[in-house]
Design a protein around this motif. Sequence first.
Motif, PDB file in Angstrom:
ATOM      1  N   TYR A  27       0.724  -1.176   0.029  1.00 52.19           N
ATOM      2  CA  TYR A  27      -0.171   0.094  -0.122  1.00 52.19           C
ATOM      3  C   TYR A  27       0.850   1.305  -0.069  1.00 52.19           C
ATOM      4  CZ  TYR A  27      -4.247  -2.479   0.941  1.00 52.19           C
ATOM      5  OH  TYR A  27      -5.086  -3.600   0.829  1.00 52.19           O
ATOM      6  N   ASP A  28       1.992   1.409   0.805  1.00 51.22           N
ATOM      7  CA  ASP A  28       2.823   2.313   0.855  1.00 51.22           C
ATOM      8  C   ASP A  28       3.353   2.834  -0.523  1.00 51.22           C
ATOM      9  OD1 ASP A  28       5.188   4.159   1.990  1.00 51.22           O
ATOM     10  OD2 ASP A  28       6.364   2.433   1.035  1.00 51.22           O
ATOM     11  N   GLU A  29       3.752   1.603  -1.397  1.00 51.16           N
ATOM     12  CA  GLU A  29       4.196   1.774  -2.491  1.00 51.16           C
ATOM     13  C   GLU A  29       3.366   2.669  -3.757  1.00 51.16           C
ATOM     14  OE1 GLU A  29       6.227  -0.389  -6.294  1.00 51.16           O
ATOM     15  OE2 GLU A  29       5.884  -1.562  -4.453  1.00 51.16           O
ATOM     16  N   ASN A  30       1.988   2.112  -3.459  1.00 50.38           N
ATOM     17  CA  ASN A  30       1.046   2.811  -4.187  1.00 50.38           C
ATOM     18  C   ASN A  30       0.646   3.987  -4.015  1.00 50.38           C
ATOM     19  OD1 ASN A  30      -2.040   3.379  -4.994  1.00 50.38           O
ATOM     20  ND2 ASN A  30      -1.411   1.435  -6.320  1.00 50.38           N
ATOM     21  N   ILE A  31       0.396   4.350  -2.836  1.00 50.98           N
ATOM     22  CA  ILE A  31       0.303   5.735  -2.214  1.00 50.98           C
ATOM     23  C   ILE A  31       1.444   6.618  -2.504  1.00 50.98           C
ATOM     24  CG2 ILE A  31      -0.284   7.015  -0.235  1.00 50.98           C
ATOM     25  CD1 ILE A  31      -1.868   4.450   1.110  1.00 50.98           C
ATOM     26  N   ARG A  32       2.631   6.189  -2.236  1.00 56.71           N
ATOM     27  CA  ARG A  32       3.742   7.046  -2.332  1.00 56.71           C
ATOM     28  C   ARG A  32       3.813   7.616  -3.885  1.00 56.71           C
ATOM     29  NH1 ARG A  32       7.255   4.016  -0.768  1.00 56.71           N
ATOM     30  NH2 ARG A  32       8.133   3.109  -2.732  1.00 56.71           N
ATOM     31  N   ARG A  33       3.594   6.302  -4.899  1.00 56.37           N
ATOM     32  CA  ARG A  33       3.583   6.865  -6.065  1.00 56.37           C
ATOM     33  C   ARG A  33       2.601   8.060  -6.671  1.00 56.37           C
ATOM     34  NH1 ARG A  33       3.084   2.001  -7.605  1.00 56.37           N
ATOM     35  NH2 ARG A  33       0.966   2.324  -8.090  1.00 56.37           N
ATOM     36  N   ASN A  34       1.430   7.818  -5.975  1.00 57.43           N
ATOM     37  CA  ASN A  34       0.444   8.590  -6.337  1.00 57.43           C
ATOM     38  C   ASN A  34       1.030  10.237  -5.770  1.00 57.43           C
ATOM     39  OD1 ASN A  34      -2.237   7.601  -7.714  1.00 57.43           O
ATOM     40  ND2 ASN A  34      -1.464   6.140  -6.361  1.00 57.43           N
ATOM     41  N   PHE A  35       1.200  10.056  -4.406  1.00 59.50           N
ATOM     42  CA  PHE A  35       1.786  11.494  -3.797  1.00 59.50           C
ATOM     43  C   PHE A  35       2.784  11.858  -4.873  1.00 59.50           C
ATOM     44  CE2 PHE A  35       0.168  11.947   0.787  1.00 59.50           C
ATOM     45  CZ  PHE A  35      -1.158  11.347   0.561  1.00 59.50           C
ATOM     46  N   GLU A  36       3.570  11.001  -5.120  1.00 59.66           N
ATOM     47  CA  GLU A  36       4.984  12.051  -5.898  1.00 59.66           C
ATOM     48  C   GLU A  36       4.271  12.524  -7.167  1.00 59.66           C
ATOM     49  OE1 GLU A  36       7.469   8.299  -6.184  1.00 59.66           O
ATOM     50  OE2 GLU A  36       8.220   8.688  -4.512  1.00 59.66           O
ATOM     51  N   ASN A  37       3.384  11.718  -7.848  1.00 57.33           N
ATOM     52  CA  ASN A  37       2.828  12.261  -9.038  1.00 57.33           C
ATOM     53  C   ASN A  37       2.245  13.657  -9.003  1.00 57.33           C
ATOM     54  OD1 ASN A  37       3.792  10.218 -10.460  1.00 57.33           O
ATOM     55  ND2 ASN A  37       1.685   9.086 -10.367  1.00 57.33           N
ATOM     56  N   ILE A  38       1.236  13.879  -7.726  1.00 56.42           N
ATOM     57  CA  ILE A  38       0.700  15.065  -7.441  1.00 56.42           C
ATOM     58  C   ILE A  38       1.904  15.982  -7.044  1.00 56.42           C
ATOM     59  CG2 ILE A  38      -1.103  16.183  -5.897  1.00 56.42           C
ATOM     60  CD1 ILE A  38      -2.431  13.288  -5.456  1.00 56.42           C
ATOM     61  N   ASP A  39       2.751  15.564  -6.091  1.00 60.64           N
ATOM     62  CA  ASP A  39       3.765  16.638  -5.803  1.00 60.64           C
ATOM     63  C   ASP A  39       4.420  16.955  -6.962  1.00 60.64           C
ATOM     64  OD1 ASP A  39       5.415  17.801  -4.566  1.00 60.64           O
ATOM     65  OD2 ASP A  39       6.363  16.043  -3.273  1.00 60.64           O
ATOM     66  N   GLU A  40       4.806  16.349  -7.945  1.00 60.76           N
ATOM     67  CA  GLU A  40       5.432  16.838  -9.058  1.00 60.76           C
ATOM     68  C   GLU A  40       4.766  17.767  -9.897  1.00 60.76           C
ATOM     69  OE1 GLU A  40       7.240  14.973 -13.169  1.00 60.76           O
ATOM     70  OE2 GLU A  40       6.530  13.499 -11.740  1.00 60.76           O
ATOM     71  N   VAL A  41       3.279  17.663 -10.010  1.00 63.38           N
ATOM     72  CA  VAL A  41       2.534  18.548 -10.709  1.00 63.38           C
ATOM     73  C   VAL A  41       2.511  19.802 -10.047  1.00 63.38           C
ATOM     74  CG1 VAL A  41       0.115  19.169 -11.483  1.00 63.38           C
ATOM     75  CG2 VAL A  41       1.174  16.835 -11.882  1.00 63.38           C
ATOM     76  N   LEU A  42       2.349  19.819  -8.623  1.00 65.42           N
ATOM     77  CA  LEU A  42       2.045  21.007  -7.665  1.00 65.42           C
ATOM     78  C   LEU A  42       3.532  21.815  -7.865  1.00 65.42           C
ATOM     79  CD1 LEU A  42       0.219  19.581  -4.701  1.00 65.42           C
ATOM     80  CD2 LEU A  42      -0.568  21.064  -6.514  1.00 65.42           C
ATOM     81  N   VAL A  43       4.516  20.976  -7.785  1.00 71.03           N
ATOM     82  CA  VAL A  43       6.013  21.967  -7.890  1.00 71.03           C
ATOM     83  C   VAL A  43       6.243  22.391  -9.080  1.00 71.03           C
ATOM     84  CG1 VAL A  43       8.383  21.519  -7.952  1.00 71.03           C
ATOM     85  CG2 VAL A  43       7.081  20.475  -6.252  1.00 71.03           C
ATOM     86  N   ALA A  44       5.654  21.917 -10.263  1.00 69.78           N
ATOM     87  CA  ALA A  44       5.852  22.556 -11.629  1.00 69.78           C
ATOM     88  C   ALA A  44       5.001  23.669 -11.738  1.00 69.78           C
ATOM     89  CB  ALA A  44       5.371  21.324 -12.573  1.00 69.78           C
ATOM     90  N   LEU A  45       3.778  23.657 -11.083  1.00 71.98           N
ATOM     91  CA  LEU A  45       2.678  24.892 -11.082  1.00 71.98           C
ATOM     92  C   LEU A  45       3.541  26.092 -10.214  1.00 71.98           C
ATOM     93  CD1 LEU A  45      -0.924  23.249 -11.072  1.00 71.98           C
ATOM     94  CD2 LEU A  45       0.348  24.304 -12.988  1.00 71.98           C
ATOM     95  N   LYS A  46       3.862  25.625  -9.074  1.00 67.37           N
ATOM     96  CA  LYS A  46       4.512  26.456  -8.056  1.00 67.37           C
ATOM     97  C   LYS A  46       5.705  27.165  -8.781  1.00 67.37           C
ATOM     98  CE  LYS A  46       7.618  26.429  -4.170  1.00 67.37           C
ATOM     99  NZ  LYS A  46       7.491  27.612  -3.811  1.00 67.37           N
ATOM    100  N   GLN A  47       6.516  26.497  -9.502  1.00 69.28           N
ATOM    101  CA  GLN A  47       7.734  27.009  -9.994  1.00 69.28           C
ATOM    102  C   GLN A  47       7.256  27.914 -11.330  1.00 69.28           C
ATOM    103  OE1 GLN A  47      10.122  23.680 -11.161  1.00 69.28           O
ATOM    104  NE2 GLN A  47      11.007  23.540  -8.931  1.00 69.28           N
ATOM    105  N   GLU A  48       6.373  27.692 -12.028  1.00 70.41           N
ATOM    106  CA  GLU A  48       5.838  28.215 -13.269  1.00 70.41           C
ATOM    107  C   GLU A  48       5.047  29.656 -12.814  1.00 70.41           C
ATOM    108  OE1 GLU A  48       2.659  28.066 -17.012  1.00 70.41           O
ATOM    109  OE2 GLU A  48       3.516  26.149 -15.796  1.00 70.41           O
ATOM    110  N   ILE A  49       4.222  29.754 -11.894  1.00 65.58           N
ATOM    111  CA  ILE A  49       3.866  30.881 -11.499  1.00 65.58           C
ATOM    112  C   ILE A  49       4.798  31.971 -10.634  1.00 65.58           C
ATOM    113  CG2 ILE A  49       2.859  30.243  -9.326  1.00 65.58           C
ATOM    114  CD1 ILE A  49       0.486  31.697  -9.819  1.00 65.58           C
ATOM    115  N   GLU A  50       5.494  31.247  -9.954  1.00 63.75           N
ATOM    116  CA  GLU A  50       6.779  32.106  -9.412  1.00 63.75           C
ATOM    117  C   GLU A  50       7.763  32.911 -10.529  1.00 63.75           C
ATOM    118  OE1 GLU A  50       7.305  30.401  -4.757  1.00 63.75           O
ATOM    119  OE2 GLU A  50       8.605  29.655  -6.217  1.00 63.75           O
ATOM    120  N   LYS A  51       7.916  31.992 -11.425  1.00 58.26           N
ATOM    121  CA  LYS A  51       8.878  32.368 -12.290  1.00 58.26           C
ATOM    122  C   LYS A  51       8.204  33.488 -13.575  1.00 58.26           C
ATOM    123  CE  LYS A  51      11.696  30.815 -16.393  1.00 58.26           C
ATOM    124  NZ  LYS A  51      12.279  29.596 -17.077  1.00 58.26           N
TER     125      LYS A  51
END
Length: 439
Positions: A27-51
């Motif tokens: 379960y940890d592997e599945n949940i972590r993979r989904n969290f990482e995917n969401i995390d990646e999207v949010l980081v990309a949006l954060k960096q884009e709007i700050e830039k």
Amino acid sequence: YLNLVEYEYQQDVERTKAAAANLVLAYDENIRRNFENIDEVLVALKQEIEKNGFIRPESITRIYSNQSLPVLHISVLDEKGTIFVSTNPGLLANNRNYREYFRQHETRDLRLLLVSKAVPQQLAQENAVWTFHLSYRFNKPDGSFGGVVVAAVNPLYFAKIFRQMDLGEEALISMQDLDGNVLARQMNDSFSAGMNIAGADLYKHVKEAERGFYSTTSSIDNVRRFVSYFRMPDYPIILAISEKETEVLKLFYQRRNAYYWSAFLASLFLAVTCGLLVLLEKRLREANENLDRKVEERTKELDSANAKMLEQNEELEAMNGELEALNEALHRLTIVDGLTGIANRRYFDECLERDWRTGLRQQKPLSLIMADLDFFKMFNDTYGHQKGDECLRIVAGVLSGNAMRTRDLAARYGGEEFAVILPDTDLAGAMVVGENIRR
């Protein structure tokens, strides 16, 4: 039986512990993979709007196309909490400055992904659903608070994963944050979220180790459960699986009941055997009394006949022979140990001396096994003399059952000490018999 039951219980618990740990890690592997995917999207949006100071349309389009993300929506809030970009157009212009995640980001720059507790959320034209939020703060060029990029995660996605594994009746799988806020909880077909369980035993164990396994009894329904847990190293999330002991160890309890029935039947058999032995002892005592009476009467008759008729010598000799036979029967009755039913110390001494002489004469080996019951005094003091007597009878039966040849003799030597005489038996043969008795 008790030792066997305890051993099998511990073995089944260890197997349950290993299986639950593997399941939690899956379960940890599945949940972590989904969290990482969401995390990646949010980081990309954060960096884009700050830039750039804005979000490009293709960024939102890319999020839309990523259908594997378990989110209800991904949105961007300005410094006042108003949604100005969202994958759900129906949320545009809605204000979320009252949300806990917004207030925490507004207060200080956490510089990390924030996981909020689960809350009900009303979607356009739909019933309220549970959600928890993953979010980042973004700053303006001068470093001041610019707003929040947030993903409303759908916990039902994880509940669906939980339901795919049939763990049995009333098994509970949950995901919660470090403060005890339940993000998703599934028991059978029942889903829940939002409650706080910070006072549960789980958090006491998490403080001691990031992963583990323990048993606990619920104070609500008095049901004993096994709990396996794991604290995710990259995110402030704890995964836990709680299973009913009676469900997990169902096969063990079936075997245990079978053992108890066997023990009951064995005890019943011993009780009946003891009853028969008591009855036999009574009959033997009556026979002894009758025999003594007959011997006394016959002796008087013989004395009278001898005094009156010396000429009846042949008849007297015949009567003396009968008397010797009766005495031999009496002798046989006196060589049996009254408690165990095997030979007593007196008869043992006679047989040992006889077989010793025979062995010397014939130049054949003679083996003697001496056996002593370990901890018998402690057993007697703990369970009482009746149980002690029962124990001695059982041991006597084992020795007698292994002294199988005609000349072999099992005897009670004294107290909890026993002996077995093995005529015409060398050391190797005696070791085999002794090991069989000990086992």
